[in-house]
Design an enzyme around this catalytic site. Structure first.
Site, PDB file in Angstrom:
ATOM      1  N   ASP A 177       2.096  -8.886  10.102  1.00  0.00           N
ATOM      2  CA  ASP A 177       0.677  -8.525  10.031  1.00  0.00           C
ATOM      3  C   ASP A 177       0.167  -8.388  11.462  1.00  0.00           C
ATOM      4  OD1 ASP A 177      -2.191  -8.439   9.162  1.00  0.00           O
ATOM      5  OD2 ASP A 177      -1.307  -8.959   7.225  1.00  0.00           O
TER       6      ASP A 177
ATOM      7  N   HIS B  94       1.157  -5.446  13.092  1.00  0.00           N
ATOM      8  CA  HIS B  94       0.059  -4.511  12.869  1.00  0.00           C
ATOM      9  C   HIS B  94      -0.834  -4.371  14.097  1.00  0.00           C
ATOM     10  CE1 HIS B  94       0.234  -5.006   8.172  1.00  0.00           C
ATOM     11  NE2 HIS B  94       1.383  -4.651   8.706  1.00  0.00           N
TER      12      HIS B  94
END
Length: 249
Positions: A73, A96
């Site tokens: 993430d 991310h």
């Protein structure tokens, strides 16, 4: 649960910590002041959901320095109430990217301000430098953010402001204008390659357009050629050598 949660604390220094395969956020900092993380290593598979490397929320005077983050993430995420955060010499990937948000889920929500991201390297991440807000009414804001001396290698969305954020792939997404005000965002000395044709995307709120965005010496390419830009409801200026060139709306 987190591997490490720093909560309601002051004057904390974490040095040479390794965090591996947390069930959720690897390291969380909430309701705290004067926290320094340095020489931290965070590791999780690129496919692991919700494993943010370092999450900062409702905290001020936070330093994240000389660290390496690989996760599924956001490498670093800053939620409501993150203020006076300094991030420098961080390597991110996979993951991310470095994100402010998501913001604006609640109407009464503290803002995010005075953020510096400097000398960061992002490699093979799904986002680079991202601001994300929900399309809902909110009193939240993002202001005074500097992204400086950032290198990107094969990043999917190198520069992104997304004020219609919804991770549900179009299902059950809020459809109102985001109330979060985004202003004073500076991109300076950004270099690298995008893995998608659109390297810069400003998708700002219809009711609260992004203002005061500046781009200085930004060079992002796609497959060795000039990349593309999409710009909606964003107002700013460009200076120095900037490619792709933004046509402000």
């Amino acid at each position: 649960m987190q591997n490490l949660h720093i909560a309601n604390s002051k004057n904390v220094v974490i040095d040479r910590l390794s965090s591996v395969n947390s069930q959720k956020f690897q390291i969380a900092i909430t309701d705290s002041q004067n926290v320094k993380l340095q020489r931290v290593t965070v590791t999780a598979p690129g496919s692991s959901p919700n494993t943010d490397g370092i999450h900062v929320e409702r905290s001020s005077l936070v330093w994240i320095l000389n660290s390496t983050i690989s996760t599924g993430d956001d490498c670093i995420s800053m939620g409501p109430g993150a203020r006076n955060v300094w991030i420098e010499r961080v390597a991110c990937g996979p993951g991310h990217g470095i994100s402010i948000g998501s913001l604006g889920w609640k109407f009464q929500e503290p803002g995010v301000e005075n953020i510096t991201v400097k000398r960061v390297h992002l490699s093979d991440t799904t986002n680079g430098l991202r601001i994300k807000t929900w399309a809902r009414p909110s009193l939240g804001f993002v202001s005074n953010v500097l992204f400086h001396h950032v290198v990107m290698d094969g990043v999917k969305n190198p520069i992104l402001i997304d004020q219609h954020y919804c991770p549900g792939h179009g299902q059950n997404c809020p459809s109102k204008a985001s109330g979060v005000r985004v202003s004073g965002i500076r991109y300076k000395s950004i270099r690298g390659t995008s893995s998608t044709q659109v390297a810069v995307r400003f998708d700002c709120s219809e009711s609260n357009p992004c203002t005061g965005i500046t781009m200085h010496d930004v060079a992002l390419t796609y497959l060795g050629k000039e990349a593309a830009v999409t710009c909606v409801n964003a107002r700013g200026t460009s200076s120095g050598f900037v490619t792709p060139l933004v046509r402000w709306s």
